[in-house]
Design a protein around this motif. Structure first.
Motif, PDB file in Angstrom:
ATOM      1  N   THR A 175       0.811  -1.221   0.000  1.00 33.40           N
ATOM      2  CA  THR A 175       0.000   0.000   0.000  1.00 33.40           C
ATOM      3  C   THR A 175       0.845   1.272   0.000  1.00 33.40           C
ATOM      4  N   THR A 176       2.060   1.226   0.556  1.00 33.53           N
ATOM      5  CA  THR A 176       2.899   2.433   0.568  1.00 33.53           C
ATOM      6  C   THR A 176       3.348   2.846  -0.827  1.00 33.53           C
ATOM      7  N   GLN A 177       3.145   1.987  -1.811  1.00 37.22           N
ATOM      8  CA  GLN A 177       3.482   2.318  -3.192  1.00 37.22           C
ATOM      9  C   GLN A 177       2.332   3.034  -3.903  1.00 37.22           C
ATOM     10  N   LEU A 178       1.149   2.992  -3.303  1.00 34.06           N
ATOM     11  CA  LEU A 178      -0.038   3.588  -3.905  1.00 34.06           C
ATOM     12  C   LEU A 178      -0.056   5.094  -3.670  1.00 34.06           C
ATOM     13  N   PRO A 179      -0.895   5.835  -4.430  1.00 37.03           N
ATOM     14  CA  PRO A 179      -1.029   7.273  -4.186  1.00 37.03           C
ATOM     15  C   PRO A 179      -1.448   7.552  -2.730  1.00 37.03           C
ATOM     16  N   GLU A 180      -1.032   8.685  -2.218  1.00 38.96           N
ATOM     17  CA  GLU A 180      -1.236   9.001  -0.799  1.00 38.96           C
ATOM     18  C   GLU A 180      -2.709   8.998  -0.409  1.00 38.96           C
ATOM     19  N   LYS A 181      -3.571   9.528  -1.263  1.00 39.86           N
ATOM     20  CA  LYS A 181      -4.999   9.572  -0.934  1.00 39.86           C
ATOM     21  C   LYS A 181      -5.594   8.165  -0.844  1.00 39.86           C
ATOM     22  N   VAL A 182      -5.070   7.250  -1.669  1.00 38.91           N
ATOM     23  CA  VAL A 182      -5.540   5.863  -1.621  1.00 38.91           C
ATOM     24  C   VAL A 182      -5.064   5.195  -0.338  1.00 38.91           C
ATOM     25  N   GLN A 183      -3.827   5.479   0.070  1.00 38.43           N
ATOM     26  CA  GLN A 183      -3.305   4.918   1.318  1.00 38.43           C
ATOM     27  C   GLN A 183      -4.179   5.318   2.505  1.00 38.43           C
ATOM     28  N   LYS A 184      -4.555   6.581   2.562  1.00 39.05           N
ATOM     29  CA  LYS A 184      -5.395   7.070   3.659  1.00 39.05           C
ATOM     30  C   LYS A 184      -6.758   6.381   3.646  1.00 39.05           C
ATOM     31  N   ARG A 185      -7.309   6.208   2.448  1.00 36.40           N
ATOM     32  CA  ARG A 185      -8.622   5.578   2.331  1.00 36.40           C
ATOM     33  C   ARG A 185      -8.582   4.118   2.769  1.00 36.40           C
ATOM     34  N   LEU A 186      -7.508   3.419   2.407  1.00 34.69           N
ATOM     35  CA  LEU A 186      -7.397   2.005   2.772  1.00 34.69           C
ATOM     36  C   LEU A 186      -7.166   1.832   4.274  1.00 34.69           C
ATOM     37  N   LYS A 187      -6.404   2.732   4.884  1.00 36.27           N
ATOM     38  CA  LYS A 187      -6.159   2.643   6.323  1.00 36.27           C
ATOM     39  C   LYS A 187      -7.445   2.822   7.125  1.00 36.27           C
ATOM     40  N   LYS A 188      -8.338   3.662   6.634  1.00 37.41           N
ATOM     41  CA  LYS A 188      -9.620   3.878   7.317  1.00 37.41           C
ATOM     42  C   LYS A 188     -10.481   2.612   7.320  1.00 37.41           C
ATOM     43  N   MET A 189     -10.187   1.700   6.405  1.00 39.53           N
ATOM     44  CA  MET A 189     -11.000   0.493   6.303  1.00 39.53           C
ATOM     45  C   MET A 189     -10.590  -0.580   7.304  1.00 39.53           C
ATOM     46  N   SER A 190      -9.594  -0.276   8.150  1.00 38.91           N
ATOM     47  CA  SER A 190      -9.220  -1.232   9.202  1.00 38.91           C
ATOM     48  C   SER A 190     -10.377  -1.410  10.196  1.00 38.91           C
ATOM     49  N   GLU A 191     -11.242  -0.406  10.267  1.00 37.46           N
ATOM     50  CA  GLU A 191     -12.489  -0.506  11.034  1.00 37.46           C
ATOM     51  C   GLU A 191     -13.593   0.078  10.169  1.00 37.46           C
ATOM     52  N   THR A 192     -14.525  -0.765   9.783  1.00 37.06           N
ATOM     53  CA  THR A 192     -15.575  -0.310   8.885  1.00 37.06           C
ATOM     54  C   THR A 192     -16.874  -1.068   9.144  1.00 37.06           C
ATOM     55  N   ASN A 193     -17.934  -0.630   8.517  1.00 41.74           N
ATOM     56  CA  ASN A 193     -19.242  -1.288   8.625  1.00 41.74           C
ATOM     57  C   ASN A 193     -19.915  -1.266   7.257  1.00 41.74           C
ATOM     58  N   ILE A 194     -19.419  -2.104   6.368  1.00 41.92           N
ATOM     59  CA  ILE A 194     -19.949  -2.163   5.011  1.00 41.92           C
ATOM     60  C   ILE A 194     -20.942  -3.325   4.922  1.00 41.92           C
ATOM     61  N   ALA A 195     -22.181  -3.020   4.642  1.00 41.34           N
ATOM     62  CA  ALA A 195     -23.211  -4.057   4.509  1.00 41.34           C
ATOM     63  C   ALA A 195     -23.277  -4.525   3.063  1.00 41.34           C
ATOM     64  N   ILE A 196     -23.208  -5.844   2.877  1.00 43.62           N
ATOM     65  CA  ILE A 196     -23.324  -6.438   1.544  1.00 43.62           C
ATOM     66  C   ILE A 196     -24.390  -7.525   1.596  1.00 43.62           C
ATOM     67  N   PHE A 197     -25.380  -7.401   0.756  1.00 45.06           N
ATOM     68  CA  PHE A 197     -26.485  -8.355   0.765  1.00 45.06           C
ATOM     69  C   PHE A 197     -26.222  -9.495  -0.223  1.00 45.06           C
ATOM     70  N   PRO A 198     -26.925 -10.617  -0.070  1.00 49.33           N
ATOM     71  CA  PRO A 198     -26.663 -11.795  -0.917  1.00 49.33           C
ATOM     72  C   PRO A 198     -26.689 -11.458  -2.405  1.00 49.33           C
ATOM     73  N   GLY A 199     -25.654 -11.936  -3.103  1.00 53.59           N
ATOM     74  CA  GLY A 199     -25.573 -11.708  -4.539  1.00 53.59           C
ATOM     75  C   GLY A 199     -25.022 -10.351  -4.931  1.00 53.59           C
ATOM     76  N   GLN A 200     -24.732  -9.488  -3.935  1.00 51.84           N
ATOM     77  CA  GLN A 200     -24.200  -8.166  -4.237  1.00 51.84           C
ATOM     78  C   GLN A 200     -22.698  -8.109  -3.980  1.00 51.84           C
ATOM     79  N   LYS A 201     -22.081  -7.003  -4.401  1.00 49.23           N
ATOM     80  CA  LYS A 201     -20.628  -6.861  -4.242  1.00 49.23           C
ATOM     81  C   LYS A 201     -20.273  -5.417  -3.921  1.00 49.23           C
ATOM     82  N   TRP A 202     -19.049  -5.242  -3.434  1.00 53.91           N
ATOM     83  CA  TRP A 202     -18.497  -3.936  -3.095  1.00 53.91           C
ATOM     84  C   TRP A 202     -17.117  -3.875  -3.730  1.00 53.91           C
ATOM     85  N   VAL A 203     -16.844  -2.784  -4.451  1.00 53.62           N
ATOM     86  CA  VAL A 203     -15.586  -2.661  -5.190  1.00 53.62           C
ATOM     87  C   VAL A 203     -14.657  -1.675  -4.488  1.00 53.62           C
TER      88      VAL A 203
END
Length: 204
Positions: free
Chosen positions: A89-117
């Protein structure tokens, strides 16, 4: 005494010969079959009620590097944590790094047959040609929606393993881009010809 002992042995042998062993074995096998059926039914029921999420690498918008979180179970789930390896991740753009770090704690709901990109906002060829570390490791946790029990899994995705597939996709994209450019050229020529026809009309 010996005569009494002989009578006892004969009586036991006669009793053994008349005991319905076949019926006992048949009953035991029937009971075992019922028990196995119940266990399999309970396992199938448990599997249906358990959440299950898969993470895979997919190309979105041509060759943009993305990860897809897909709910492949029959119940809604909630992603609680996504942790990526720092050496990638440290090779990625800085804004992407910040976004990915925030996902260490998240609450993303995904229903059957659906996806999150999840997008890395970089071209896959950039990862292959410029990144020293080309493998992303993910530790993720999820649970059934509204429940507390968490399921922990890990996965590693090596982008270099997809290089041959990407070469094919690159050729297809190049052909598509050529067709798009040709289509735009034809549209411009058509528009120009229409203008010429209009300008050349005689007034009555």
């Amino acid at each position: 005494m010996e005569e009494l002992f002989e009578r006892l042995v004969i009586a036991v042998e006669q009793q053994s010969s008349t005991f319905p062993w076949s019926d006992v074995i048949s009953t035991f096998l029937s009971f075992a079959a019922i028990l196995v059926t119940i266990i399999l039914w309970q396992k199938e029921r448990y599997d249906r009620n358990c959440p299950h999420m898969q993470i895979s690498f997919e190309l979105v918008r041509s060759t943009l590097a993305c990860l897809t979180l897909r709910n492949v179970s029959e119940v809604p789930l909630e992603v609680k944590s996504l942790v990526y390896n720092d050496d990638f991740t440290t090779q990625l753009p800085e804004k992407v790094q910040k976004r990915l770090k925030k996902m260490s704690e998240t609450n993303i709901a995904i229903f059957p047959g659906q996806k999150w990109v999840v997008s890395f906002d970089v071209n896959v060829f950039e990862i292959l040609n410029k990144y020293e570390v080309q493998t992303v490791g993910i530790q993720y946790e999820y649970c059934r929606y509204g429940k507390k029990k968490r399921y922990k899994e890990t996965i590693q995705i090596d982008f270099s393993e997809y290089s041959s597939m990407l070469v094919y996709i690159s050729d297809v994209d190049e052909f598509k881009n050529s067709v798009d450019k040709l289509e735009k050229t034809v549209e411009r020529l058509t528009t120009a010809l229409k203008k010429d026809d209009y300008n050349g009309q005689e007034c009555n």
